[in-house]
Design an enzyme around this catalytic site. Structure first.
Site: not given
Ligand code: 26Q
Length: 794
Positions: A355, A533-534, A539, A641, A645
């Site tokens: 991952h 998200k985290r 990110k 992911t 969504k």
């Protein structure tokens, strides 16, 4: 206690709820609290899962089906009540029951605490997979740890993240069945004797793993699988000798030591320096699961060499990678299989999903720690490593290096298939981290792009949109998501567009109420732009907030200008020890405070950061989102992911060519996606350019000005670590991607001015996201990795 219940209480669901309220919880309807109602309803629903659950188990036995075992340190389940009710088709009945009593079914369902037994994407993927395996009828067990405390609760104090322990088990957990008969002793440490080829391991410490089962029911209750979570308990509860000798604290020590193993989820979503307790957790649940798997196989079959015909074991990242050596140990040392045959058998059973490629997130354990805690496993690892080196003499040993056991190469070597989670990520696995192993085993790496369950993420979370879809095309889409393609022609139908936009608008109004009640009033007609998200440097939430600052400055220059009013929404937790991520949180909150108080721009821009982002909050935010921020540095996000969504719920993505964004863009159409930024290759190249950040800032006045505002104290503190990083080393290329991000954001605003055109794009995103159903992902794993077949009941 629940044991006193009559099976399947109640003829009708209403009877069942009322009888559980009375007989399981000792309450009458007049005095029942919301929690009483919620528990009574949960038991009534749970009763209705038990029969399909038993039938599924019986069918698997009767047909001698192959079982899939999904081993994961994390299952980020969220609430189960709504999901189970939706899947059993009982939602209308439940709503009717409570409406008749002047109660609100939504409020009752939202009383359930979130089961937050995971950090983020990897844990949520495991939860989506469980539901999809049940929906498609794949016989499967999820195996994990029953953490007493899940992911910490987040609050903000003067803009900074504060962590508090999570306590989901403080209330009755309605879904699980304790299995005191399913217990295994798990050893650590001690010594190894090798009288012959087979070794005898005598551990110096033993804890007991006790099973708790939660049934996971699929769509329409056709099938139910089991999530089996292990809880650690002491072998001897209490040292009476020490107690009698007056050592009261010491007497409880064995109990405390054992229980520590399943006490708390590690709140980190990247590996930090190897912690002994973490390795103990990993071995604890992996060993208990394997014992259970082998026991179940032996109940049904005699010949262990056939194990891989009936058993597929999937490793969710390297966290359970000790399964390789442990299975070899069981087969060889305990069952007497030849060593090489044991290795082959184990490999034929095991699959490994990677991952992440971030170097700091690749698990490694020092040889010293491994040998101390798992002496026999260390020997087996050495032997596997040596055999590998011998079989490929021109290659160096790959598993043990620099005094560490590298869990990625160990998992790779012990698995017959290794998969990435998006096309781009799998390609990078082949070319970078696993390049050498890929040359040796060119067929081993395969791609399985992630997916999400449409039951939770569309049908349950977005009843307005799912109702509209069902009215338009029927409900076949729920377990055949590609049917959403039938919506495509409706993108050009003005009446449908109006209904679609009305659903979004109503979801936004709900969210505006929620945010307003938490201190940030927002205009439901503004553009809702969401990044959840985290919090992680890669990110790039700081890229988003820098752009927000620049936008605010531009608006402030010309408050009467023709702007698109917008709400920038952030959500996410930082690992408690991740200093830079916590600085990003502080900066976002500091910017929110200044921007939200500015009378010049109050009608144009708001920043909202609701605390304690979790699965349930995601279910509120995603249906209300119009813009999905997916802005990681290309090459760093394995898949994502959340991005799926959002697209499914009709938010338009602004994003980089990273992870599954690449596949989303291809499917929804480049014209319905706002792309910006460097490619993964360009990013690697740019890092080699001297002073790339300085040059980018010099060429981009908006960025320079935003950084200056932070430095001059506009937002209180000066956040030197962030400004210094973005203008200095800038490994994640925030500065280099900023100008193109600015351009794409303005183009997005321009597109938003055309309401009909925007809704058209949103509908096309929904219509073309069907491929991202985790039902598709699971079927692909079954075909490519597990060689497993669906079974039907009856
Ligand atoms: C390991 C050792 C010690 C402590 C913690 C950990 C640890 C825990 C969790 C390491 C990694 C994780 C989680 C990783 C994760 O969530 N990865 C995400 O997986 C998603 C599902 O495949 C992808 O969509 C995301 O891109 C990826 O970041």
């Amino acid at each position: 206690m629940k044991d006193a219940r009559v099976p399947l209480i109640g003829e009708t669901l209403s009877d069942a709820i009322l009888q559980h309220l009375k007989y399981s919880f000792g309450k009458d309807a007049e005095h029942a609290t919301v929690t009483d109602w919620r528990l009574a309803l949960s038991y009534a629903i749970r009763d209705r899962i038990v029969d399909p659950w038993f039938a599924s188990t019986r069918a698997t036995y009767a047909q001698h089906g192959k079982r899939v075992y999904y081993l994961s340190m994390e299952f980020l389940i969220g609430r189960l009540l709504e999901d189970a009710t939706v899947n059993l088709g009982l939602m209308d009945e439940v709503r009717g029951f409570f409406e008749g009593r002047g109660l609100d079914a939504t409020e009752i369902m939202q009383d359930e605490p979130d089961a937050a037994l995971g950090n983020g994407g990897l844990g949520r993927l495991a939860a989506c997979f469980l539901e999809s395996m049940s929906t498609v009828g794949c016989p499967a067990y999820g195996y994990g740890i029953r953490y007493e405390h899940g992911l910490f609760k987040q609050s903000f104090e003067r803009g900074r993240q504060i962590e508090a322990p999570e306590d989901w088990l403080s209330q009755t957990h309605a879904w699980e069945f304790e299995r005191p008969e399913s217990v295994y002793r798990i050893g650590f440490g001690g010594s190894v004797e090798t009288p012959g080829d087979r070794a005898v391991w005598t551990p110096s410490e033993t804890v007991v793993a006790e099973a708790y089962d939660t049934p996971i029911v699929g769509w329409q209750g056709r099938w139910a699988n089991t999530l089996r979570l292990w809880s650690a308990t002491p072998e001897t509860v209490f040292d009476l000798g020490r107690f009698n000798a007056g050592d009261y604290y010491g007497a409880a020590e064995p109990e405390n030591l054992a229980r520590t193993i399943s006490r708390v989820l590690y709140p980190d979503d990247t590996t930090e320096e190897g912690k002994r307790l973490r390795l103990k957790q990993e071995f604890f649940f992996t060993a208990a699961s394997l014992r259970d798997i082998v026991r179940r196989f032996e109940d049904e079959y005699a010949d262990l060499s056939l194990l891989s015909d009936k058993v597929a074991i999937q490793l969710n990242d390297t966290h359970p990678a000790i399964a390789g050596p442990e299975l070899v140990r069981i087969l060889h040392d305990e069952k007497g299989m030849a060593f090489d045959a044991a290795v082959e058998t184990a490999r034929a059973c095991l699959g490994y999903t990677n991952h992440t490629l971030l170097p700091e997130a690749l698990e490694r354990w020092s040889v010293g720690l491994m040998a101390d805690l798992l002496p026999r496993h260390m020997q087996i690892i050495e032997r596997i490593d040596a055999a590998h080196a011998e079989a490929h003499p021109d290659r160096r040993a790959v598993i043990i290096g620099d005094g560490d056991v590298q869990m990625g190469p160990l998992a790779f070597t012990m698995a017959h298939r290794v998969n990435g989670v998006s096309a781009l990520h799998t390609g990078l696995m082949r070319d970078t981290v696993f390049a050498e192993l890929n040359r040796l085993h060119p067929d081993r790496i395969v791609n399985e792009t992630n997916g999400i369950t449409p039951r939770r993420w569309l049908l349950g979370a977005n009843p307005r949109l799912s109702g509209l879809i069902t009215r338009a095309i029927g409900d076949g889409w729920v377990d055949d998501l590609e049917q959403l393609q039938k919506l495509e022609p409706l993108a050009d139908d003005a009446a449908f567009r109006e209904d679609y936009a009305a659903a979004k608008r109503a979801n936004k109004a709900d969210l505006a109420d929620y945010l307003g009640a938490r201190g940030t009033p927002v205009d439901p007609d503004a553009l809702f732009d969401v990044q959840i998200k985290r919090i992680h440097e890669y990110k790039r939430q700081h890229l988003n907030i820098l752009q927000t600052i620049a936008l605010w400055q531009a608006m402030k220059d010309d408050p009467q200008g023709d702007w698109v009013p917008q709400v920038k929404i952030f959500g996410g937790k930082a690992a408690p020890g991740y200093v830079f991520a916590k600085e990003i949180i502080h900066l976002i909150n500091a910017v929110a405070e200044v921007v939200n108080a500015d009378p010049d721009t109050g009608h144009l821009l708001r920043v909202a950061y609701p605390a304690n982002y979790n699965v349930s909050l995601a279910e509120k935010l995603i249906p209300a989102a119009e813009v999905s921020q997916q802005v990681s540095t290309a090459g760093k996000e394995a898949s994502g992911t959340g991005n799926m969504k959002f697209a499914l719920n009709g938010a338009l993505t602004i994003g980089t060519l990273d992870g599954a964004n690449v596949e989303i863009r291809k499917l929804v159409g480049a014209e319905n996606f706002f792309l910006f930024g460097m490619t993964a290759d360009e990013a690697v190249e740019r890092r080699g350019v001297a002073d790339h950040a300085g040059r980018a800032i010099a060429a981009c006045p908006e960025l320079a000005r935003a950084l200056d505002a932070i430095r001059d104290g506009t937002f209180g503190e000066r956040f030197e670590s962030i400004t210094g990083n973005v203008s200095g080393a800038d490994y994640f290329l925030v500065a280099s991607d900023f100008a193109d991000y600015w351009r794409a954001s303005r183009e997005l605003e321009a597109a938003r001015r055309d309401a009909a055109g925007w809704t058209r794009m949103a509908i096309l995103n929904t219509a073309r996201s069907g491929w991202f159903s985790s039902d598709r992902t699971i079927r692909d794993y079954m075909a490519d990795i597990w060689d497993a077949r669906a079974i039907s009941v009856g």
